[in-house]
Design a protein around this motif. Structure first.
Motif, PDB file in Angstrom:
ATOM      1  N   ASN A   4      -8.512  -2.325  10.488  1.00 34.27           N
ATOM      2  CA  ASN A   4      -8.023  -1.643  11.688  1.00 34.27           C
ATOM      3  C   ASN A   4      -7.855  -0.155  11.374  1.00 34.27           C
ATOM      4  O   ASN A   4      -8.061   0.281  10.240  1.00 34.27           O
ATOM      5  CB  ASN A   4      -6.730  -2.289  12.207  1.00 34.27           C
ATOM      6  N   GLN A   5      -7.446   0.635  12.343  1.00 31.86           N
ATOM      7  CA  GLN A   5      -7.331   2.090  12.177  1.00 31.86           C
ATOM      8  C   GLN A   5      -6.360   2.476  11.058  1.00 31.86           C
ATOM      9  O   GLN A   5      -6.631   3.368  10.266  1.00 31.86           O
ATOM     10  CB  GLN A   5      -6.909   2.749  13.488  1.00 31.86           C
ATOM     11  N   GLY A   6      -5.203   1.822  11.013  1.00 30.43           N
ATOM     12  CA  GLY A   6      -4.221   2.127   9.976  1.00 30.43           C
ATOM     13  C   GLY A   6      -4.741   1.796   8.588  1.00 30.43           C
ATOM     14  O   GLY A   6      -4.522   2.548   7.635  1.00 30.43           O
ATOM     15  N   GLN A   7      -5.435   0.680   8.469  1.00 35.20           N
ATOM     16  CA  GLN A   7      -6.006   0.280   7.186  1.00 35.20           C
ATOM     17  C   GLN A   7      -7.087   1.265   6.748  1.00 35.20           C
ATOM     18  O   GLN A   7      -7.146   1.665   5.587  1.00 35.20           O
ATOM     19  CB  GLN A   7      -6.563  -1.139   7.272  1.00 35.20           C
ATOM     20  N   LEU A   8      -7.942   1.654   7.687  1.00 29.65           N
ATOM     21  CA  LEU A   8      -8.995   2.632   7.369  1.00 29.65           C
ATOM     22  C   LEU A   8      -8.396   3.956   6.927  1.00 29.65           C
ATOM     23  O   LEU A   8      -8.892   4.589   5.996  1.00 29.65           O
ATOM     24  CB  LEU A   8      -9.917   2.856   8.577  1.00 29.65           C
ATOM     25  N   LYS A   9      -7.312   4.366   7.567  1.00 25.48           N
ATOM     26  CA  LYS A   9      -6.660   5.617   7.173  1.00 25.48           C
ATOM     27  C   LYS A   9      -6.155   5.525   5.731  1.00 25.48           C
ATOM     28  O   LYS A   9      -6.304   6.468   4.951  1.00 25.48           O
ATOM     29  CB  LYS A   9      -5.508   5.940   8.118  1.00 25.48           C
ATOM     30  N   ALA A  10      -5.577   4.375   5.368  1.00 24.24           N
ATOM     31  CA  ALA A  10      -5.086   4.188   4.000  1.00 24.24           C
ATOM     32  C   ALA A  10      -6.232   4.229   2.997  1.00 24.24           C
ATOM     33  O   ALA A  10      -6.084   4.743   1.891  1.00 24.24           O
ATOM     34  CB  ALA A  10      -4.332   2.863   3.885  1.00 24.24           C
ATOM     35  N   ILE A  11      -7.381   3.717   3.373  1.00 25.84           N
ATOM     36  CA  ILE A  11      -8.546   3.700   2.478  1.00 25.84           C
ATOM     37  C   ILE A  11      -9.160   5.094   2.361  1.00 25.84           C
ATOM     38  O   ILE A  11      -9.549   5.521   1.277  1.00 25.84           O
ATOM     39  CB  ILE A  11      -9.601   2.686   2.986  1.00 25.84           C
ATOM     40  N   GLN A  12      -9.206   5.821   3.458  1.00 25.34           N
ATOM     41  CA  GLN A  12      -9.940   7.091   3.501  1.00 25.34           C
ATOM     42  C   GLN A  12      -9.088   8.328   3.243  1.00 25.34           C
ATOM     43  O   GLN A  12      -9.632   9.403   3.006  1.00 25.34           O
ATOM     44  CB  GLN A  12     -10.647   7.218   4.855  1.00 25.34           C
ATOM     45  N   GLN A  13      -7.774   8.215   3.286  1.00 22.29           N
ATOM     46  CA  GLN A  13      -6.887   9.374   3.079  1.00 22.29           C
ATOM     47  C   GLN A  13      -7.131   9.987   1.703  1.00 22.29           C
ATOM     48  O   GLN A  13      -7.208   9.284   0.709  1.00 22.29           O
ATOM     49  CB  GLN A  13      -5.420   8.939   3.189  1.00 22.29           C
ATOM     50  N   ARG A  14      -7.257  11.307   1.647  1.00 21.10           N
ATOM     51  CA  ARG A  14      -7.491  11.989   0.377  1.00 21.10           C
ATOM     52  C   ARG A  14      -6.459  13.087   0.169  1.00 21.10           C
ATOM     53  O   ARG A  14      -5.812  13.541   1.101  1.00 21.10           O
ATOM     54  CB  ARG A  14      -8.894  12.610   0.332  1.00 21.10           C
ATOM     55  N   HIS A  15      -6.316  13.499  -1.086  1.00 16.84           N
ATOM     56  CA  HIS A  15      -5.459  14.612  -1.493  1.00 16.84           C
ATOM     57  C   HIS A  15      -3.980  14.366  -1.226  1.00 16.84           C
ATOM     58  O   HIS A  15      -3.220  15.299  -0.989  1.00 16.84           O
ATOM     59  CB  HIS A  15      -5.918  15.925  -0.854  1.00 16.84           C
ATOM     60  N   SER A  16      -3.599  13.084  -1.244  1.00 20.44           N
ATOM     61  CA  SER A  16      -2.183  12.752  -1.122  1.00 20.44           C
ATOM     62  C   SER A  16      -1.984  11.330  -1.623  1.00 20.44           C
ATOM     63  O   SER A  16      -2.917  10.541  -1.670  1.00 20.44           O
ATOM     64  CB  SER A  16      -1.700  12.868   0.325  1.00 20.44           C
ATOM     65  N   SER A  17      -0.761  11.038  -1.998  1.00 15.92           N
ATOM     66  CA  SER A  17      -0.420   9.671  -2.376  1.00 15.92           C
ATOM     67  C   SER A  17      -0.251   8.856  -1.108  1.00 15.92           C
ATOM     68  O   SER A  17       0.024   9.401  -0.035  1.00 15.92           O
ATOM     69  CB  SER A  17       0.886   9.654  -3.160  1.00 15.92           C
ATOM     70  N   ILE A  18      -0.399   7.553  -1.241  1.00 14.10           N
ATOM     71  CA  ILE A  18      -0.161   6.688  -0.088  1.00 14.10           C
ATOM     72  C   ILE A  18       0.774   5.568  -0.511  1.00 14.10           C
ATOM     73  O   ILE A  18       0.886   5.240  -1.688  1.00 14.10           O
ATOM     74  CB  ILE A  18      -1.456   6.093   0.493  1.00 14.10           C
ATOM     75  N   LEU A  19       1.451   5.005   0.454  1.00  9.70           N
ATOM     76  CA  LEU A  19       2.287   3.831   0.261  1.00  9.70           C
ATOM     77  C   LEU A  19       1.815   2.811   1.275  1.00  9.70           C
ATOM     78  O   LEU A  19       1.777   3.101   2.478  1.00  9.70           O
ATOM     79  CB  LEU A  19       3.762   4.169   0.484  1.00  9.70           C
ATOM     80  N   VAL A  20       1.427   1.647   0.798  1.00 10.11           N
ATOM     81  CA  VAL A  20       1.029   0.570   1.702  1.00 10.11           C
ATOM     82  C   VAL A  20       2.145  -0.453   1.679  1.00 10.11           C
ATOM     83  O   VAL A  20       2.411  -1.074   0.652  1.00 10.11           O
ATOM     84  CB  VAL A  20      -0.314  -0.062   1.268  1.00 10.11           C
ATOM     85  N   SER A  21       2.817  -0.594   2.804  1.00 12.72           N
ATOM     86  CA  SER A  21       3.938  -1.519   2.924  1.00 12.72           C
ATOM     87  C   SER A  21       3.657  -2.433   4.102  1.00 12.72           C
ATOM     88  O   SER A  21       3.495  -1.963   5.239  1.00 12.72           O
ATOM     89  CB  SER A  21       5.225  -0.721   3.149  1.00 12.72           C
ATOM     90  N   ALA A  22       3.562  -3.723   3.833  1.00 11.41           N
ATOM     91  CA  ALA A  22       3.255  -4.694   4.882  1.00 11.41           C
ATOM     92  C   ALA A  22       3.667  -6.074   4.391  1.00 11.41           C
ATOM     93  O   ALA A  22       3.864  -6.271   3.188  1.00 11.41           O
ATOM     94  CB  ALA A  22       1.761  -4.659   5.208  1.00 11.41           C
ATOM     95  N   PRO A  23       3.791  -7.033   5.309  1.00 13.23           N
ATOM     96  CA  PRO A  23       4.211  -8.373   4.896  1.00 13.23           C
ATOM     97  C   PRO A  23       3.147  -9.077   4.049  1.00 13.23           C
ATOM     98  O   PRO A  23       1.982  -8.691   4.031  1.00 13.23           O
ATOM     99  CB  PRO A  23       4.428  -9.106   6.221  1.00 13.23           C
ATOM    100  N   ALA A  24       3.588 -10.126   3.360  1.00 10.95           N
ATOM    101  CA  ALA A  24       2.682 -10.916   2.519  1.00 10.95           C
ATOM    102  C   ALA A  24       1.520 -11.444   3.355  1.00 10.95           C
ATOM    103  O   ALA A  24       1.689 -11.834   4.512  1.00 10.95           O
ATOM    104  CB  ALA A  24       3.447 -12.078   1.893  1.00 10.95           C
ATOM    105  N   GLY A  25       0.339 -11.416   2.756  1.00 19.26           N
ATOM    106  CA  GLY A  25      -0.841 -11.968   3.412  1.00 19.26           C
ATOM    107  C   GLY A  25      -1.483 -11.072   4.444  1.00 19.26           C
ATOM    108  O   GLY A  25      -2.381 -11.498   5.178  1.00 19.26           O
ATOM    109  N   SER A  26      -1.054  -9.814   4.530  1.00 21.01           N
ATOM    110  CA  SER A  26      -1.584  -8.924   5.562  1.00 21.01           C
ATOM    111  C   SER A  26      -2.770  -8.086   5.082  1.00 21.01           C
ATOM    112  O   SER A  26      -3.326  -7.326   5.858  1.00 21.01           O
ATOM    113  CB  SER A  26      -0.477  -8.006   6.087  1.00 21.01           C
ATOM    114  N   GLY A  27      -3.137  -8.216   3.810  1.00 19.77           N
ATOM    115  CA  GLY A  27      -4.319  -7.512   3.315  1.00 19.77           C
ATOM    116  C   GLY A  27      -4.036  -6.263   2.495  1.00 19.77           C
ATOM    117  O   GLY A  27      -4.920  -5.423   2.326  1.00 19.77           O
TER     118      GLY A  27
END
Length: 132
Positions: A4-27
């Motif tokens: 989805n859009q949020g997931q793609l942003k996490a994959i494609q974001q550059r020049h910064s750290s990211i935090l992926v926080s989501a429930p178990a089993g969400s990918g």
């Protein structure tokens, strides 16, 4: 399963750290593995990453998935220089800083504990009763 859009942003974001926080089993692992793969394809080295998980099992799972996806990628029809780069990353993967918070802090204390008066050969007490 497409991202989805949020997931793609996490994959494609550059020049910064990211935090992926989501429930178990969400990918989360799939997103982080995809992000790392994309960065490796851009020329980064696996030794440049610090990837921390909450459990040792999650860290091991991430290394396993990275290994599987990188091996699949290098067996496909890709540029020879990229293939060579990715093969080097596969070889470096066992020593990559992909671990849980506990393991990383333990590594820091083993390596630099003397700076804060932690003696070599220390042990970690995880018994809640003893800690109290």
């Amino acid at each position: 399963m497409p991202f989805n859009q949020g997931q793609l942003k996490a994959i494609q974001q550059r020049h910064s750290s990211i935090l992926v926080s989501a429930p178990a089993g969400s990918g989360k692992t799939k997103i982080l593995v995809s992000r790392i793969i994309e960065l490796l394809k851009e020329g980064y080295s696996i030794t440049e990453f610090l990837v921390l998980t909450f459990t040792e099992a999650a860290g091991n799972e991430m290394k396993q998935r990275l290994s599987e996806e990188l091996n699949e990628l290098v067996s496909s029809d890709i540029d020879l220089s990229l293939k060579n780069h990715l093969n080097k990353q596969i070889q470096s993967l066992p020593n990559a800083y992909i671990t849980n918070f506990h393991g990383f802090c333990n590594l820091l204390l083993m390596k630099y504990g003397y700076l804060v008066d932690v003696l070599p050969g220390f042990t970690i007490n995880s018994d809640p009763k003893a800690i109290q």
